[in-house]
Enzyme design. Structure first.
Site, short mmCIF file in Angstrom:
data_model
loop_
_atom_site.label_atom_id
_atom_site.label_comp_id
_atom_site.label_asym_id
_atom_site.label_seq_id
_atom_site.Cartn_x
_atom_site.Cartn_y
_atom_site.Cartn_z
N CYS A 38 0.57 -1.25 0.05
CA CYS A 38 0.08 0.19 0.15
C CYS A 38 0.94 1.22 0.12
O CYS A 38 2.15 1.18 0.09
CB CYS A 38 -0.73 0.05 1.21
SG CYS A 38 -1.68 -1.54 1.41
N ARG A 75 1.14 1.47 -6.07
CA ARG A 75 1.30 0.53 -4.99
C ARG A 75 0.01 0.01 -4.69
O ARG A 75 0.18 -1.09 -3.93
CB ARG A 75 2.05 1.32 -3.51
CG ARG A 75 3.26 1.94 -3.95
CD ARG A 75 3.83 2.54 -2.63
NE ARG A 75 3.92 1.70 -1.83
CZ ARG A 75 5.27 0.96 -1.72
NH1 ARG A 75 6.31 1.38 -2.46
NH2 ARG A 75 5.43 0.27 -0.60
N TRP A 77 -3.89 -1.84 -1.30
CA TRP A 77 -3.81 -3.07 -2.00
C TRP A 77 -4.40 -4.12 -1.14
O TRP A 77 -3.49 -4.57 -0.28
CB TRP A 77 -2.76 -3.59 -2.79
CG TRP A 77 -2.62 -4.63 -3.55
CD1 TRP A 77 -2.94 -4.51 -4.97
CD2 TRP A 77 -2.31 -5.94 -3.32
NE1 TRP A 77 -2.81 -5.92 -5.43
CE2 TRP A 77 -2.30 -6.67 -4.44
CE3 TRP A 77 -1.88 -6.75 -2.06
CZ2 TRP A 77 -2.11 -8.24 -4.49
CZ3 TRP A 77 -1.63 -8.02 -2.37
CH2 TRP A 77 -1.63 -8.61 -3.35
N ASN A 106 1.19 -0.03 5.95
CA ASN A 106 1.31 -1.05 4.85
C ASN A 106 2.18 -2.09 5.38
O ASN A 106 2.95 -1.69 6.09
CB ASN A 106 2.29 -0.02 4.03
CG ASN A 106 2.94 -0.98 2.81
OD1 ASN A 106 2.51 -2.04 2.35
ND2 ASN A 106 4.20 -0.42 2.48
N GLY A 107 1.71 -3.38 5.16
CA GLY A 107 2.54 -4.56 5.58
C GLY A 107 1.51 -5.31 6.09
O GLY A 107 0.27 -5.39 5.66
N GLU A 130 9.30 -12.59 -21.08
CA GLU A 130 9.00 -11.41 -20.72
C GLU A 130 7.96 -10.95 -21.38
O GLU A 130 7.09 -10.12 -21.16
CB GLU A 130 10.47 -10.51 -20.69
CG GLU A 130 10.09 -9.16 -20.47
CD GLU A 130 9.61 -8.65 -18.75
OE1 GLU A 130 9.33 -9.57 -18.22
OE2 GLU A 130 9.21 -7.74 -18.80
N LYS A 158 4.29 -9.47 -20.09
CA LYS A 158 3.93 -8.12 -20.44
C LYS A 158 2.64 -8.04 -20.84
O LYS A 158 1.53 -7.36 -20.64
CB LYS A 158 4.72 -7.41 -21.40
CG LYS A 158 6.14 -6.61 -20.52
CD LYS A 158 6.05 -5.57 -19.66
CE LYS A 158 5.91 -5.95 -18.25
NZ LYS A 158 7.13 -6.31 -17.75
N GLU A 182 -0.21 -9.24 -18.02
CA GLU A 182 -0.28 -8.59 -17.25
C GLU A 182 -1.28 -7.04 -17.82
O GLU A 182 -2.15 -6.71 -16.68
CB GLU A 182 0.86 -8.07 -16.41
CG GLU A 182 1.89 -7.54 -16.86
CD GLU A 182 3.09 -7.11 -16.07
OE1 GLU A 182 4.00 -6.77 -16.57
OE2 GLU A 182 2.72 -6.99 -14.54
N HIS A 223 7.43 -30.81 -27.07
CA HIS A 223 7.20 -31.78 -25.89
C HIS A 223 5.91 -31.53 -25.39
O HIS A 223 5.59 -31.82 -24.15
CB HIS A 223 8.17 -31.64 -25.07
CG HIS A 223 9.65 -31.93 -25.55
ND1 HIS A 223 9.93 -33.41 -25.85
CD2 HIS A 223 10.61 -30.98 -25.67
CE1 HIS A 223 11.17 -33.34 -26.40
NE2 HIS A 223 11.60 -32.01 -26.57
N LYS A 272 2.32 -2.80 -7.58
CA LYS A 272 3.94 -2.87 -7.81
C LYS A 272 4.85 -3.31 -7.02
O LYS A 272 5.72 -4.09 -7.64
CB LYS A 272 4.33 -1.42 -8.53
CG LYS A 272 5.78 -1.37 -9.19
CD LYS A 272 5.69 -0.15 -10.02
CE LYS A 272 7.22 -0.31 -10.83
NZ LYS A 272 6.99 -1.14 -11.79
#
Ligand code: F6R
Length: 608
Positions: free
Chosen positions: A2, A27, A75, A101-102, A484, A488, A491, A507, A603
């Protein structure tokens, strides 16, 4: 994950707090709130959804004139993302408010105890326990606010950065941290606390980096740091940071993501600055001067930073001759990795606060292995806890999807590979000079190439916008780039995509190929090209269309060919990466997605 901002000074606090929250919204963005003290009363306004919902609520009242206040953007971890669970949380008396935050791991038992003492809770969050416990201790044990905060923090287990205001102390804000980021911004006649520098960058560039278990009190004209346990004062000095305000703003771009993609030429330049001795054709990494060439390397990271590490494995092995193991941090931390004192663990993290990466770092240190942190955020946990730090110097990355950070990590990893090749004598000076020359030429070449790359990315995104799934294939060092590219796209456009080592397709995954599943092929002209060509023919034989992202002039028979500039060997990654980022970006824009703040993400992932 957060975002927190606190302010006390001579200006109206609420607009400053809202501006700060805008810089921190990356965040977390499922709800937000502010609390401030006006006429000796504590007012709190919260809203579900993005920050604009809170702004709309605030706009309905007359401007608030309070000069002390704080805000939070959330968040959700404990409790649904609704208004009731949004921060700030208040105690029963309504005189104290707190943002956090946490994660408080033992909140259930603390809550149970407080309930037995008659405390009534309003939310499902772990955070509310903090403010209720502080208030309870103040009342029951007749403690002052700092004493009650200190006692509370000694009882909680877990990670926190928190800020507290009290209606009884209108010009004061207390804040503390343990394992979650919190900084102090020192202004003139005003002071700030925040989760990240951009939150107060418009007002000050003088920053005090707080350490774990420290408590700080800010007032308009003073600030003081204390030990969270003993309340003894701790001497701290502000440091000047040279990030500019522009770097934390969109500067005319529609999204932070496109701004950050286009910043990559400058990022490469900044990252090389002072690290290349042109006259002697050598890499200069002063930070590593005391470190012998390690026996083996272990790279530990998450997400995009993990992909940068995986990409670097190819060049580190080739140029420096070192054995390299690359691990996803959440896996590394829960196995019993064999790391020896003569090895080096490299942790890579843009934010420097990713929980799994930090845990990996701590495990390595416990085992007595030196840790080199590669990170972007000054004073972050990775930077403080590593034995050695290389900063990527990419400037603030605000878009949730990481772009320029990966580019800067790759530059540093190239320098590391060259450095150890140089120090061990394995790399011939001609190759070293050639590589450095190429690296130094990259910013200008990329700058020129970006407009055309963006145009083709836009065209291809529209052409393939109906696809519901993509493959990204590459061999060798293009394989991590394929991962990558797929990440991208997933997301920010919410289109399913899988990155695969091209040789591995047969395979299993090839079963998925049909005319509706396009394959993005990453093509470099090297010994592996004939093999990659065969893999692509296998895809095409099953009706799958191929987009060939290529630095080779050779025809690879792709349905759509996207030619990018050629660089020396693996260094064409510095063109391929932005092309992949631009394709994902243009796709998300075309599909109308929320590019900078994709759903469900935040993030900095400070939880497991
Ligand atoms: C993807 C992305 C994430 C991060 C990951 C690690 O675009 O941003 O996958 O790369 O969460 O974050 P850091 O590098 O801050 O440790």
């Amino acid at each position: 994950m957060c975002g927190i901002i606190g302010y006390t000074g001579h200006r109206p606090a609420v607009p400053i707090v809202i501006e700060g929250l805008k810089r921190l919204e990356y965040r977390g963005y499922d709800s937000s709130g502010v609390a401030f003290i006006q006429n000796r009363s504590l007012l709190s306004i919260r809203a579900e959804g993005k920050l604009e919902m809170l702004e709309q609520k605030l706009a309905k009242s007359d401007p608030y004139l309070a000069t002390t206040g704080m805000g939070h953007t959330r968040w959700a971890t404990h409790g649904a993302p609704n208004e009731q669970n949004a921060h700030p949380h208040q105690d029963q008396t309504g005189r104290l408010a707190l943002v956090h935050n946490g994660i408080i791991e033992n909140y259930q038992s603390l809550k149970q105890d407080l309930k037995q003492e008659g405390v009534i809770f309003q939310s499902e969050t772990d955070t509310e326990v903090l403010v209720q416990l502080i208030s309870h201790l103040m009342k029951r044990d007749e403690l002052g606010l700092p004493e009650a905060i200190s006692r509370t923090l000694q009882q909680v287990e877990g990670a926190y950065a928190l800020a507290v205001i009290s209606a009884d102390h209108p010009d004061e804000l207390w804040a503390a941290r343990n394992s979650s980021p919190l900084l102090l911004g020192v202004g003139t006649g005003e002071n700030f606390v925040a989760s990240d520098i951009p939150a107060f960058l418009a007002s000050t560039r003088e920053v005090v980096f707080l350490d774990d278990h420290e408590l700080v009190c800010i007032r308009p004209d003073s600030w003081r740091v204390y030990s969270g346990h003993t309340l003894e004062p701790v001497d701290k000095a502000p440091q000047h940071v040279d990030w500019d305000v522009q770097s934390a703003q969109k500067s005319g771009h529609k999204h932070f993501m496109i701004k950050e993609i286009l910043e990559q030429p400058g990022v490469i330049r900044d990252c090389l600055a002072g690290r290349v001795d042109r006259d002697r054709g050598r890499v200069v990494l002063k930070e590593l001067e005391t470190l012998a060439v390690p026996a083996r390397l272990h790279i530990v990271a998450c997400g995009t930073s993990f992909h940068a590490g995986l990409w670097a494995k190819y060049i580190l092995e080739q140029w420096s001759g070192l054995a390299v193991q690359v691990d996803i941090a959440s896996e590394f931390r829960y196995r019993d990795p064999i790391v020896l004192p003569e090895d080096l663990v490299i942790v890579i993290s843009q934010s420097g606060e990713t929980a799994d990466t930090l845990a990996g770092l701590r495990i390595a240190r416990e085992k007595g292995v030196p840790v080199l942190g590669i990170c972007n955020v000054l004073g972050s946990a990775v930077a403080r806890e590593s034995d050695l730090v290389l900063y990527t110097q990419a400037g603030p990355e605000i878009s949730v999807a990481s772009t320029k950070a990966m580019c800067s990590q790759m530059v540093l990893l190239v320098l590391l590979a060259l450095y150890w090749g140089q120090e061990s004598g394995r790399l011939k000076s001609a190759s070293l000079s050639r590589a450095l020359q190429e690296m130094e030429g990259l910013p200008e070449r990329l700058e020129k190439a970006l407009p055309a790359l963006r145009e083709t990315a836009g065209f291809l995104a529209q052409t393939y916008s109906a696809a519901r799934s993509f493959f990204y294939l590459g061999r060798g060092s293009n394989y991590p780039l394929a991962l990558e590219g797929a990440l991208k796209l997933k997301e920010i456009s919410y289109i399913h995509a899988e990155g695969y080592a091209a040789g591995e397709m047969k395979h299993g995954p090839i079963a998925l190929i049909d005319a509706n599943l396009p394959t993005f092929a990453l093509i470099t002209e090297n010994d592996l090209l004939p093999k990659l060509r065969s893999n692509l023919q296998e895809v095409q034989a099953r009706g799958g269309p191929v987009i060939g992202l290529t630095s080779s002039a050779l025809d690879v028979g792709a349905e759509d060919r996207w030619e990018i500039p050629r660089a020396w060997g693996v260094l064409d990654a510095f063109f391929m990466l932005p092309a992949l980022q631009l394709f994902a970006y243009e796709m998300a824009v075309y599909l109308g997605k929320d590019v900078d703040q994709p759903r469900n993400l935040a993030k900095s992932v400070t939880v497991e």
